[in-house]
Design a protein around this motif. Structure first.
Motif, PDB file in Angstrom:
ATOM      1  N   GLY B 165       0.843  -1.189   0.000  1.00 40.37           N
ATOM      2  CA  GLY B 165       0.000   0.000   0.000  1.00 40.37           C
ATOM      3  C   GLY B 165       0.876   1.236   0.000  1.00 40.37           C
ATOM      4  N   GLY B 167       0.271   4.090   2.459  1.00 40.19           N
ATOM      5  CA  GLY B 167      -0.018   4.989   3.569  1.00 40.19           C
ATOM      6  C   GLY B 167      -1.470   5.401   3.613  1.00 40.19           C
ATOM      7  N   ALA B 168      -2.299   4.642   4.321  1.00 35.36           N
ATOM      8  CA  ALA B 168      -3.710   4.976   4.508  1.00 35.36           C
ATOM      9  C   ALA B 168      -4.283   3.931   5.454  1.00 35.36           C
ATOM     10  CB  ALA B 168      -4.487   4.969   3.199  1.00 35.36           C
ATOM     11  N   ILE B 170      -7.218   3.531   6.436  1.00 39.54           N
ATOM     12  CA  ILE B 170      -8.519   3.019   5.994  1.00 39.54           C
ATOM     13  C   ILE B 170      -8.355   1.777   5.111  1.00 39.54           C
ATOM     14  CG2 ILE B 170      -8.685   4.547   3.973  1.00 39.54           C
ATOM     15  CD1 ILE B 170     -11.536   3.339   6.302  1.00 39.54           C
ATOM     16  N   CYS B 171      -7.208   1.616   4.474  1.00 39.68           N
ATOM     17  CA  CYS B 171      -7.019   0.450   3.608  1.00 39.68           C
ATOM     18  C   CYS B 171      -6.907  -0.852   4.390  1.00 39.68           C
ATOM     19  CB  CYS B 171      -5.824   0.648   2.691  1.00 39.68           C
ATOM     20  SG  CYS B 171      -6.169   1.905   1.452  1.00 39.68           S
ATOM     21  N   SER B 180      -8.188  -0.598  -2.979  1.00 39.05           N
ATOM     22  CA  SER B 180      -6.789  -0.212  -3.124  1.00 39.05           C
ATOM     23  C   SER B 180      -6.018  -1.249  -3.945  1.00 39.05           C
ATOM     24  CB  SER B 180      -6.171  -0.045  -1.739  1.00 39.05           C
ATOM     25  OG  SER B 180      -4.844   0.382  -1.827  1.00 39.05           O
ATOM     26  N   GLY B 186      -8.715   4.395  -1.424  1.00 39.65           N
ATOM     27  CA  GLY B 186      -9.262   3.436  -0.461  1.00 39.65           C
ATOM     28  C   GLY B 186     -10.598   3.872   0.105  1.00 39.65           C
ATOM     29  N   ASN B 187     -11.618   3.899  -0.702  1.00 42.74           N
ATOM     30  CA  ASN B 187     -12.952   4.236  -0.218  1.00 42.74           C
ATOM     31  C   ASN B 187     -13.734   2.953   0.053  1.00 42.74           C
ATOM     32  OD1 ASN B 187     -12.540   6.980  -0.479  1.00 42.74           O
ATOM     33  ND2 ASN B 187     -13.415   7.081  -2.533  1.00 42.74           N
TER      34      ASN B 187
END
Ligand code: NAI
Ligand code: FMN
Ligand code: SF4
Ligand code: FES
Lengths: 163, 434
Positions: B165, B167-168, B170-171, B180, B186-187
């Motif tokens: 990834g 950096g998030a 939420i992922c 992602s 990453g919604n």
């Protein structure tokens, strides 16, 4: 700067694309953006993103959308060394605020700023999964843990020497 | 000495490399599963083990596996969730760094059970060197015939790919992780459909935590029934706890779920007590999103029973007087720490990590952070405490994914148990930090 991957890197990109189902080369986007960022000066300028879009047969907007979402992808220039100091709860309990204050003072930059020589950027970040080894920072692809002022001095001196 | 199933060999010299790992008995579960068991039988063993997802939600792994849809001609995938970003949590990193082959072994057996010919490890981008360690282990496993085509002559093909990834937090939420993996922001998606029905590239996908998948190795080796005998009630097997904050021995510990919280904090085998002989003030036992507990409620439940390190006991009393096992991120605060300040850093974290899709989460996290900052820095008013309470209450349950809840719960619990500290800040603005 010529925006073009080497033959070797292109082969690597092809290999990455092969990890995903046929026609789903978009899945390779984040891994390829990591490579692009490492190759072209530590950040993703618009022509770089457009190049990646062409390579993966995507619309440029699909690349911009992603590049602006993730904290490790920089869409603005950064210093050669980005001192990413974690400031979340567990690190705070072990003195990360003092470390950030010390770097501010030592380098004369506020969080988010880069030194005039372009060498250092100070970037407070959120939990990096090293809470038991706090306080800590990420520097490039490495973690520097159990930070003290002395360790920060060493990290900065070492970076200045290797430039 | 507690029983160890995952980290038993963590300190064997060279265990990171294939030859040593194999010499120590590694990959036996792959041999057993692929030679002697059908995929359905592997699922059955995992069901019998009572293993609950180690990512935080505690959903029974075997049940999730049995839910995977099997439409004719559509490939299925297993995705290992190595995004680990919940503040206080660093157990998966430890496991991958020191025992990469244990994870690979678990992934092969699990892929066989689920019929995944292409399995992915989605790892947080910052763990760059860990991704390299995994890549190297995969090459070694493949060179030794444990991956690739027709593994052990069983007719089963499997490859494992590491996907970094960028950096998030939420992922780590499984549907954001899938977005992602598909190369998007990453919604999170609305569930149902659950990934087991419609996941990566619209194919049936099982997402499991690193530790859950590593636990499949001892489960297959010893049999599900034997595994289920370890622990208490529905807390079967062993659990990795990453301990941090104000303790003498921060680090990753494997516990069998029969010890008390007090023993975990004070015994030399685990956290070794609090530095400088200070007193325990509070603890967040399961990662930043679970409720904080003051010392008295942490060590004993509201009913006066000893609180144990199990799913049930940590949850005893609900959110009024209990907390959760969560991801096993155990954060200890000593008597000198300020709960308002700590909560403020968590609020900033959630504001930073909100994906922005739902307005209660996007606006609410920012609002909570600003108010907490005001209170912490002596600019708060008494009404702000009630306002905070009101905002957190309006986020909870009104969002697409649980990040909204995860942001609301710590604030709610801090006010519930430490209201006097918030009031102190409001009443003593001159003594607050500037
Ligand atoms: N390890 C970490 O770094 C973090 C962990 N968490 C944890 O994540 C948890 C929330 O995770 P969620 O995935 O939103 O929880 P969830 O309860 O929606 O799902 C848990 C798992 O069970 C599966 N599942 C549930 N019902 C199902 C059904 N009917 N059919 C098929 N599969 C089903 C889901 O697909 C998922 O894999 C929190 O409790 C928190 O502790 C949160 C943040 C970070
Ligand atoms: C905001 C958010 C972040 C999450 N982060 C992680 C994570 O980093 N690692 C993880 O395994 N699960 C994480 N989860 C839980 C996953 O959605 C999912 O439940 C888990 O990967 C399933 O694996 P398990 O059943 O083996 O626990 C997160 C959930 C939410 C809501
Ligand atoms: S709750 Fe927050 S993180 Fe989750 S989908 Fe909504 S805005 Fe995004
Ligand atoms: S809080 Fe700093 S690494 Fe987790």
């Amino acid at each position: 700067m010529m925006i073009q991957f080497s033959e070797e890197t292109l082969a690597k990109v092809k290999e990455i694309v092969s990890h995903y189902p046929e026609g789903r080369q978009k899945s390779a986007l984040i891994p390829v953006l990591h490579i692009a960022q490492d190759t072209f000066g530590g950040w993703l300028d618009v022509p770089v993103m457009d190049y990646v879009a062409g390579l993966l047969e995507l619309e440029p907007i699909e690349v911009y959308e992603v590049a602006t979402f993730y904290s490790m992808l920089n869409t603005k220039p950064v210093g050669k060394y980005v001192l990413e100091v974690c400031q979340t709860g567990p690190c705070m309990l072990n003195g990360s605020d003092d470390i950030i204050a010390y770097i501010r003072e030592k380098l004369g930059i506020a969080p988010g700023e880069t030194t005039a020589d372009g060498l250092f950027t100070l970037k407070p970040v959120e939990c990096l999964g090293a809470c038991g080894y706090a306080p800590m920072m990420q520097l490039g692809n490495t973690y520097r843990e159990h930070l003290t002022k002395e360790k920060v001095d060493l990290i900065i001196d070492e970076a200045r020497l290797t430039r | 000495m507690g029983r160890k199933l995952l980290l038993e060999k963590a300190h064997v010299e060279g265990i990171r490399y294939y030859d040593t790992y194999r010499r120590e008995g590694g990959y036996a579960s792959v041999e057993k599963a692929l030679k002697n068991l059908s995929p359905e039988q592997v699922v059955e063993e995992v069901k019998k083990s009572g293993l609950r997802g180690r990512g935080g939600a505690g959903f029974p792994t075997g049940m999730k596996w049995s839910f995977i849809a099997k439409p004719e001609g559509v490939p299925r995938h297993l995705v290992c969730n190595a995004d680990e970003s919940e503040p206080g949590t660093f157990k998966d990193r430890y496991l991958m760094e020191f025992l990469p082959h244990l994870l690979i072994e678990g992934l092969i057996v699990s892929s066989y059970a689920l019929g995944s010919n292409a399995t992915y490890i989605y790892i947080r981008g910052e763990y760059a060197w860990v991704a390299d360690i995994l890549d190297q282990a995969i090459v070694e496993a493949k060179n030794n015939g444990w991956l690739g085509k027709n593994i052990l002559g069983s007719g089963f093909d499997c490859d494992i790919y590491v996907h970094r990834g960028a950096g998030a937090y939420i992922c780590g939420e499984e549907t954001a992780l899938i977005e992602s993996l598909e190369g998007k922001r990453g919604n999170p998606r609305i569930k149902p459909p659950f990934p087991a029905v419609k996941g990566a590239w619209d194919r049936p996908t099982v997402v499991n935590n690193v530790e859950s998948l590593a636990a499949v190795v001892p489960i297959i080796n010893m049999g599900g029934e034997e595994y289920a005998k370890i622990g208490v009630g529905k807390s079967t097997g062993t659990k990795l706890i990453s301990a941090c904050g104000n303790i003498n021995k921060p680090g990753v510990y494997e516990i069998d779920m029969t010890i008390s919280v007090e023993e975990f904090i004070y015994s030399d085998e685990y956290c070794g007590g609090i530095p400088k002989g200070k007193r325990l003030k509070a603890c967040i036992p399961g990662g930043s999103s679970v409720p904080i507990l003051p010392a008295n409620l942490l060590l004993k439940t509201a009913k006066g029973e000893t609180r144990m390190m199990t799913y049930e006991s940590l949850g005893d009393g609900g959110f009024a007087t209990g907390s959760m096992m969560g991801s096993g991120g155990f954060i200890v605060l000593d008597e000198d720490q300020c709960v308002v300040r700590h909560t403020m850093t968590l609020a900033r974290f959630y504001q930073h990590e909100s994906c922005g899709q739902c307005s209660p989460c996007r606006e609410g996290t920012g609002w909570m952070h600003r108010i907490l900052k005001n209170i912490e820095y002596g600019k708060g008013q008494k009404s702000d405490i009630d306002l905070l309470w009101d905002i957190q209450r309006r986020i909870e349950g009104n969002t697409i994914c649980p990040l909204g809840d995860a942001a609301a719960w710590p604030v709610a619990a801090a006010i519930r148990h430490f209201r006097d500290e918030f009031e102190w800040h409001v009443n003593n603005p001159d003594e607050c930090l500037k």
